[in-house]
Design a protein around this motif. Structure first.
Motif, PDB file in Angstrom:
ATOM      1  N   ASP A 120       0.951  -1.249  -0.164  1.00 28.41           N
ATOM      2  CA  ASP A 120      -0.028  -0.038   0.065  1.00 28.41           C
ATOM      3  C   ASP A 120       0.832   1.223   0.108  1.00 28.41           C
ATOM      4  O   ASP A 120       0.627   2.230  -0.658  1.00 28.41           O
ATOM      5  CB  ASP A 120      -0.890   0.060   1.341  1.00 28.41           C
ATOM      6  N   ARG A 121       1.858   1.247   0.861  1.00 24.15           N
ATOM      7  CA  ARG A 121       2.639   2.354   1.137  1.00 24.15           C
ATOM      8  C   ARG A 121       3.483   2.910  -0.511  1.00 24.15           C
ATOM      9  O   ARG A 121       3.379   3.895  -0.916  1.00 24.15           O
ATOM     10  CB  ARG A 121       3.589   2.420   1.900  1.00 24.15           C
ATOM     11  N   ASP A 124       0.788   4.097  -2.744  1.00 27.76           N
ATOM     12  CA  ASP A 124       0.749   5.389  -2.579  1.00 27.76           C
ATOM     13  C   ASP A 124       1.658   6.179  -3.021  1.00 27.76           C
ATOM     14  O   ASP A 124       1.478   7.494  -3.365  1.00 27.76           O
ATOM     15  CB  ASP A 124       0.330   5.421  -1.198  1.00 27.76           C
ATOM     16  N   LEU A 142       2.254  11.756   3.595  1.00 25.10           N
ATOM     17  CA  LEU A 142       2.414  10.462   4.028  1.00 25.10           C
ATOM     18  C   LEU A 142       2.797  10.413   5.551  1.00 25.10           C
ATOM     19  O   LEU A 142       2.759   9.471   6.170  1.00 25.10           O
ATOM     20  CB  LEU A 142       3.242   9.614   3.212  1.00 25.10           C
ATOM     21  N   TRP A 153      12.009   5.350   1.518  1.00 21.39           N
ATOM     22  CA  TRP A 153      10.839   4.503   1.089  1.00 21.39           C
ATOM     23  C   TRP A 153      10.706   4.419  -0.349  1.00 21.39           C
ATOM     24  O   TRP A 153      10.616   3.430  -0.987  1.00 21.39           O
ATOM     25  CB  TRP A 153       9.471   5.341   1.452  1.00 21.39           C
ATOM     26  N   CYS A 157      11.052   1.098  -2.660  1.00 21.42           N
ATOM     27  CA  CYS A 157       9.765   0.770  -3.373  1.00 21.42           C
ATOM     28  C   CYS A 157      10.434   0.821  -4.989  1.00 21.42           C
ATOM     29  O   CYS A 157       9.735  -0.077  -5.519  1.00 21.42           O
ATOM     30  CB  CYS A 157       8.744   1.758  -2.981  1.00 21.42           C
TER      31      CYS A 157
END
Lengths: 170, 301
Positions: A120-121, A124, A142, A153, A157
């Motif tokens: 999810d992160r 997003d 965030l 992050w 990702c």
């Protein structure tokens, strides 16, 4: 954020850029053709974009031309005989190449499938980036403690997404 | 900014969200570091893809629709599997509690022994059609059996009126009607006659058959027929002793006897001749087969 020590002047930038392109082409394509490929890129920049002076413009321009040159070289390997120069003008051509369009469509499908497998992160984060939000805005949205946290992050990702894509975007 | 720090900016290059300062730092680091340059050059493919508004819109749509994650406890397949496992475990436990010996592997056992036959019943041959007023009764003696103090026939229940009445009685029929007694008799014959061969030969030979009727004077008459391979003796027993009605050692034939009609008869059938048939025992093991034939009784009707 202070820029790293960079070559100043167009000639110095292009000279450094040429060295990096040769090394890159040698690792990604053919060592024998790497010099020619870099030369082709610089010729295009020199002839088509003589007005570009800044490093922030020359480097991404060099990446863009290099990508088209590499794609043309790979297509040429199938066709046997076409000269690289004939494909070099494709990046400047307004007409889309059907083969390139098909490759893009396939790449898009892979990207969509890979994004669906992210957490999810990461989803997003990628969505906010696509919306044009900068890292500072993303930090606020965030609720990250610092900008470095957002960088971390995003780095993780991106690595995860690249793994889902099979290690390469193309 | 060194290359490691600048690498964190790579994710912003393709989407075009880097600030001018970030871009400058990233490109400067890329020109000074080959690995970062290679990574940035690879990122060009993604940048080119995301630069297309149509592609970008499609990606946005894909990211807006959150993938539906169904918990495993709400998936039908998971529920079915869990229920099946539960039922299987429950059934196994229940069976184990009710029949633990059946769940456990059985140890190897010798061949099952035939169960004992039900208590012997008196075989009551029905009267022949020719003389419906006469009852024919035959009883196979068991060996060993309790010694009879009196030779008077024990009271027997009257035959059921609706039962079919065979025309004649035979040793085979008696043996068939009392399998337990037959086994006992065979066992006895084997033990006394000294081998299974004799018993086998006896069993192979034609067993005697007999019928009751009356002569012209109304006296009971017994007709016995037997086949080859056996020796038949008929004894009429009373309190005074046994009387041999004969025949003695005929190998095959058919004889008509005239017993008293009130005393029981012992029919002996052996595979070897007997020198003194009057000494054949009324009870206990005999060399062959012994059948007690009850005298006919007048039908009360």
């Amino acid at each position: 954020m202070e820029p790293a020590s960079q070559p100043t002047g167009r000639a110095a930038i292009l000279s450094t850029l040429r060295e990096r392109i040769v090394a890159y082409a040698a690792s990604r394509y053919e060592r024998e053709s790497a010099e020619d490929l870099a030369q082709e890129v610089l010729v295009v920049i020199h002839e088509k974009y003589p007005q570009v002076e800044r490093m922030e413009d020359l480097v991404p321009l060099g990446f863009q031309i290099l990508r088209f040159k590499l794609a043309a070289a790979r297509r040429k390997a199938f066709r046997h005989g076409d000269h690289l120069a004939s494909d070099a003008d494709l990046l400047l051509s307004p007409d889309p190449d059907p083969e390139a369009e098909a490759e893009r469509a396939q790449r898009m499908e892979r990207l969509v499938a890979a994004l669906a497998r992210l957490g999810d992160r990461c989803r997003d984060l990628f969505r906010l980036k696509l919306q044009g939000k900068g890292f500072a805005e993303i930090q606020a949205l965030l609720g990250a403690e610092s900008l470095a946290t957002v960088y971390t992050w995003d780095h993780r990702c991106r690595k995860h997404l690249l793994d889902q894509m099979g290690g390469r975007w193309a | 900014m060194n290359a490691r720090e600048a690498e964190k900016l790579l994710g912003g290059y393709a989407t075009g969200i880097l600030t001018e300062a970030e871009r400058s730092a990233l490109f400067a680091a890329a020109l000074s570091d080959q690995d970062l340059f290679d990574a940035l050059a690879d990122e060009e493919a993604l940048r080119e893809l995301l630069s297309d508004p149509a592609m970008k819109a499609r990606l946005m749509a894909a990211l807006e629709t959150k993938p539906k994650v169904i918990p495993f406890w709400r998936r039908p397949s998971s529920m079915t599997l869990a229920a099946s496992l539960l039922v299987a475990i429950g059934a196994t436990l229940m069976l184990k509690r009710q029949h633990p010996e059946e769940i456990l592997p059985k140890p190897s056992r010798p061949a099952p022994v035939m169960e004992a036959a039900p208590p012997p019943k008196a075989t009551v041959p029905e009267p022949a059609k020719a003389s419906p007023k006469v009852d024919f009764r035959a009883r196979v003696d068991k060996a060993p059996a309790p010694v009879e103090k009196k030779l008077a026939p024990p009271p027997l229940p009257p035959p059921p009126p609706s039962a079919p009445a065979p025309a004649e009685a035979s040793l085979d029929a008696a043996m068939v009607q009392a399998p337990a007694e037959r086994r006992e008799s065979n066992k006895t014959a084997q033990g006394v006659a000294g081998g299974a061969v004799g018993a086998f030969m006896l069993a192979r030979s034609k067993a005697p058959t007999w019928t009751w009727d009356k002569d012209a004077t109304g006296h009971p008459r017994l007709t016995v027929s037997w086949g080859p391979g056996g020796h038949l003796y008929l004894l009429e027993r009373s309190v005074d002793g046994a009387r041999v009605l004969g025949p003695t050692s005929e190998s095959e034939g058919r004889s008509v006897f005239s017993p008293s009609g009130t005393l029981p008869l012992d029919l002996y059938w052996s595979n070897a001749p007997v020198s003194h048939p009057e000494n054949l025992p009324a009870e206990g093991p005999v060399a062959g087969t012994r059948v007690r034939i009850q005298p006919p009784q007048e039908n009360p009707r």
